[in-house]
Design a protein around this motif. Structure first.
Motif, PDB file in Angstrom:
ATOM      1  N   ALA A 227       0.813  -1.222   0.000  1.00  0.00           N
ATOM      2  CA  ALA A 227       0.000   0.000   0.000  1.00  0.00           C
ATOM      3  C   ALA A 227       0.846   1.272   0.000  1.00  0.00           C
ATOM      4  CB  ALA A 227      -0.938   0.005   1.202  1.00  0.00           C
ATOM      5  N   GLY A 228       2.170   1.123   0.022  1.00  0.00           N
ATOM      6  CA  GLY A 228       3.037   2.288  -0.076  1.00  0.00           C
ATOM      7  C   GLY A 228       3.671   2.759   1.212  1.00  0.00           C
ATOM      8  N   PHE A 229       3.658   1.911   2.249  1.00  0.00           N
ATOM      9  CA  PHE A 229       4.240   2.281   3.539  1.00  0.00           C
ATOM     10  C   PHE A 229       5.591   1.604   3.752  1.00  0.00           C
ATOM     11  CE2 PHE A 229      -0.239   3.139   4.049  1.00  0.00           C
ATOM     12  CZ  PHE A 229      -0.308   4.220   4.905  1.00  0.00           C
ATOM     13  N   VAL A 230       6.386   2.213   4.624  1.00  0.00           N
ATOM     14  CA  VAL A 230       7.705   1.694   4.961  1.00  0.00           C
ATOM     15  C   VAL A 230       7.750   1.388   6.453  1.00  0.00           C
ATOM     16  CG1 VAL A 230      10.184   2.174   4.982  1.00  0.00           C
ATOM     17  CG2 VAL A 230       8.761   3.076   3.129  1.00  0.00           C
ATOM     18  N   ASN A 231       8.189   0.199   6.804  1.00  0.00           N
ATOM     19  CA  ASN A 231       8.287  -0.207   8.205  1.00  0.00           C
ATOM     20  C   ASN A 231       9.574   0.294   8.841  1.00  0.00           C
ATOM     21  OD1 ASN A 231       9.365  -3.048   9.959  1.00  0.00           O
ATOM     22  ND2 ASN A 231       7.599  -1.868  10.645  1.00  0.00           N
ATOM     23  N   TYR A 232       9.517   0.624  10.118  1.00  0.00           N
ATOM     24  CA  TYR A 232      10.711   0.877  10.920  1.00  0.00           C
ATOM     25  C   TYR A 232      11.074  -0.449  11.575  1.00  0.00           C
ATOM     26  CZ  TYR A 232      13.816   2.521  14.576  1.00  0.00           C
ATOM     27  OH  TYR A 232      14.884   2.696  15.412  1.00  0.00           O
ATOM     28  N   ASP A 233      12.250  -0.959  11.268  1.00  0.00           N
ATOM     29  CA  ASP A 233      12.546  -2.360  11.580  1.00  0.00           C
ATOM     30  C   ASP A 233      12.679  -2.667  13.069  1.00  0.00           C
ATOM     31  OD1 ASP A 233      15.014  -1.196  12.112  1.00  0.00           O
ATOM     32  OD2 ASP A 233      16.111  -2.356  10.600  1.00  0.00           O
ATOM     33  N   ARG A 234      12.695  -1.669  13.936  1.00  0.00           N
ATOM     34  CA  ARG A 234      12.763  -1.948  15.374  1.00  0.00           C
ATOM     35  C   ARG A 234      11.398  -1.959  16.051  1.00  0.00           C
ATOM     36  NH1 ARG A 234      18.187   0.847  17.972  1.00  0.00           N
ATOM     37  NH2 ARG A 234      19.672  -0.037  16.463  1.00  0.00           N
ATOM     38  N   GLU A 235      10.357  -1.664  15.284  1.00  0.00           N
ATOM     39  CA  GLU A 235       8.991  -1.657  15.831  1.00  0.00           C
ATOM     40  C   GLU A 235       8.059  -2.319  14.822  1.00  0.00           C
ATOM     41  OE1 GLU A 235       9.418   2.512  18.395  1.00  0.00           O
ATOM     42  OE2 GLU A 235       8.200   2.484  16.563  1.00  0.00           O
ATOM     43  N   TRP A 236       7.550  -3.471  15.126  1.00  0.00           N
ATOM     44  CA  TRP A 236       6.710  -4.188  14.169  1.00  0.00           C
ATOM     45  C   TRP A 236       5.443  -3.406  13.812  1.00  0.00           C
ATOM     46  CZ3 TRP A 236       1.901  -4.861  16.061  1.00  0.00           C
ATOM     47  CH2 TRP A 236       1.718  -5.062  17.436  1.00  0.00           C
ATOM     48  N   TRP A 237       5.043  -2.462  14.656  1.00  0.00           N
ATOM     49  CA  TRP A 237       3.778  -1.726  14.480  1.00  0.00           C
ATOM     50  C   TRP A 237       3.905  -0.421  13.713  1.00  0.00           C
ATOM     51  CZ3 TRP A 237       6.153  -2.711  19.225  1.00  0.00           C
ATOM     52  CH2 TRP A 237       6.856  -1.637  19.781  1.00  0.00           C
ATOM     53  N   HIS A 238       5.116   0.050  13.412  1.00  0.00           N
ATOM     54  CA  HIS A 238       5.360   1.421  12.953  1.00  0.00           C
ATOM     55  C   HIS A 238       5.553   1.478  11.432  1.00  0.00           C
ATOM     56  CE1 HIS A 238       7.148   5.551  13.433  1.00  0.00           C
ATOM     57  NE2 HIS A 238       7.720   5.197  12.303  1.00  0.00           N
ATOM     58  N   TYR A 239       4.692   2.280  10.750  1.00  0.00           N
ATOM     59  CA  TYR A 239       4.754   2.411   9.297  1.00  0.00           C
ATOM     60  C   TYR A 239       4.581   3.867   8.872  1.00  0.00           C
ATOM     61  CZ  TYR A 239       4.702  -2.610   8.802  1.00  0.00           C
ATOM     62  OH  TYR A 239       5.054  -3.934   8.877  1.00  0.00           O
ATOM     63  N   ARG A 240       5.445   4.288   7.955  1.00  0.00           N
ATOM     64  CA  ARG A 240       5.403   5.653   7.399  1.00  0.00           C
ATOM     65  C   ARG A 240       5.018   5.575   5.927  1.00  0.00           C
ATOM     66  NH1 ARG A 240       8.970   8.150   4.297  1.00  0.00           N
ATOM     67  NH2 ARG A 240      10.571   6.577   4.728  1.00  0.00           N
ATOM     68  N   TYR A 241       4.079   6.437   5.526  1.00  0.00           N
ATOM     69  CA  TYR A 241       3.688   6.472   4.123  1.00  0.00           C
ATOM     70  C   TYR A 241       4.825   7.053   3.292  1.00  0.00           C
ATOM     71  CZ  TYR A 241       0.891   7.288  -0.055  1.00  0.00           C
ATOM     72  OH  TYR A 241       0.397   7.287  -1.346  1.00  0.00           O
ATOM     73  N   ARG A 242       5.275   6.302   2.310  1.00  0.00           N
ATOM     74  CA  ARG A 242       6.469   6.665   1.548  1.00  0.00           C
ATOM     75  C   ARG A 242       6.326   8.012   0.851  1.00  0.00           C
ATOM     76  NH1 ARG A 242       6.422   2.573  -1.341  1.00  0.00           N
ATOM     77  NH2 ARG A 242       7.863   1.249  -0.180  1.00  0.00           N
ATOM     78  N   ASP A 243       5.164   8.291   0.274  1.00  0.00           N
ATOM     79  CA  ASP A 243       4.961   9.540  -0.467  1.00  0.00           C
ATOM     80  C   ASP A 243       4.230  10.576   0.382  1.00  0.00           C
ATOM     81  OD1 ASP A 243       6.171   8.458  -2.777  1.00  0.00           O
ATOM     82  OD2 ASP A 243       4.295   7.493  -3.356  1.00  0.00           O
ATOM     83  N   GLU A 244       4.642  10.710   1.621  1.00  0.00           N
ATOM     84  CA  GLU A 244       3.985  11.639   2.539  1.00  0.00           C
ATOM     85  C   GLU A 244       4.032  13.063   1.995  1.00  0.00           C
ATOM     86  OE1 GLU A 244       6.088  12.211   6.304  1.00  0.00           O
ATOM     87  OE2 GLU A 244       7.760  11.075   5.473  1.00  0.00           O
ATOM     88  N   PRO A 245       2.947  13.826   2.145  1.00  0.00           N
ATOM     89  CA  PRO A 245       2.901  15.178   1.582  1.00  0.00           C
ATOM     90  C   PRO A 245       3.688  16.224   2.365  1.00  0.00           C
ATOM     91  CG  PRO A 245       0.831  14.671   2.671  1.00  0.00           C
ATOM     92  CD  PRO A 245       1.633  13.400   2.659  1.00  0.00           C
TER      93      PRO A 245
END
Length: 261
Positions: A227-245
């Motif tokens: 869906a276009g998100f990137v995980n932070y590898d130290r937190e299984w729950w944390h995702y940032r939208y790659r194309d954030e505005p």
């Protein structure tokens, strides 16, 4: 509301140095972000906004969370709707714990970190780490991608979704690293640790969790990556939208419906 420098947040949100606020052409501060309420975009997604409750690593509700809402930029919310479509096809649903996080919440985390006597939630959230080491070990850091409005903390739940007991602040604390049957009864599928667990077991690819938890983490990562998100590898729950505005701006409007457009 002007974009502000973030000074502390969970380690998974540390993306890049915070820039100075950018003035507009007229010299006015950067306006507030264009945020939406996630459940207005997709009411199928479950919400469990922990920082608006007492069930947090600081042991109380967090400043800035006026209402238990998930606010996100519209592109991130629409991407999350695509991830939900894919999850439902697998008889799972997304459940969000945290979305946009205001600067006032970040300031609250920093102030808490400087008060060594406030450790009422240690037994659950950081049982194997001294509070004085949380910053040095990278569990707390700066700045937070959450304040840019396109980062989300979330998990998966089964469909149909089992009920979740209300949080009981008088219940004895159980480490977030304990087996699922022993720790807080979250209706999440088993991810190997609880949410906001300051421990290496929370790393997405940790080999310390069992095969079921690893499979659930990898499914969540697959759904979110597609869906276009990137995980932070130290937190299984944390995702940032790659194309954030707003890749270089940090905001401080409260978590409330009045902050949405």
């Amino acid at each position: 509301m002007a974009a502000l420098l973030a000074v502390a947040v969970l380690a998974g949100a540390c993306d890049r140095p915070a820039p100075e606020p950018e003035p507009t052409a007229t010299g006015a501060p950067t306006p507030a972000p264009d945020l939406v309420v996630l459940t207005d975009v997709d009411p199928r997604i479950r919400t469990d906004i922990r920082y608006a409750t007492a069930h947090t690593f600081v042991g109380r509700p967090v400043a800035g969370y006026d209402e238990p809402l998930c606010l996100l930029t519209r592109p991130a919310a629409e991407a999350l709707r695509r991830a939900q479509d894919a999850a439902l096809a697998r008889n799972r649903s997304l459940k969000v714990y945290d979305c946009y996080r205001p600067q006032s919440a970040v300031d609250d985390f920093v102030a808490w970190g400087r008060r060594p006597g406030e450790e009422q939630a240690k037994g659950e959230f950081y049982p194997r780490v001294a509070k004085s080491e949380l910053f040095d070990r990278g569990y707390l850091g700066a700045p937070t991608a959450h304040s840019r409005g396109s980062t989300v903390d979330l998990t998966l739940v089964d469909v149909p979704t089992p009920p979740q007991p209300a949080y009981d602040p008088g219940r004895p604390l159980v480490p977030c690293t304990a087996p699922r049957a022993q720790r807080f009864p979250d209706n999440s599928v088993d991810m190997g640790t609880g949410f906001d667990c300051f421990d290496p077991l929370a790393h997405t690819d940790s080999r310390g969790v069992d095969a079921t938890a690893r499979a659930n983490r990898h499914l969540l990562r697959s759904l979110m990556t597609d869906a276009g998100f990137v995980n932070y590898d130290r937190e299984w729950w944390h995702y940032r939208y790659r194309d954030e505005p707003y890749p270089d701006r940090y905001f401080d409007v409260p978590v409330a419906r009045s902050s949405a457009r």
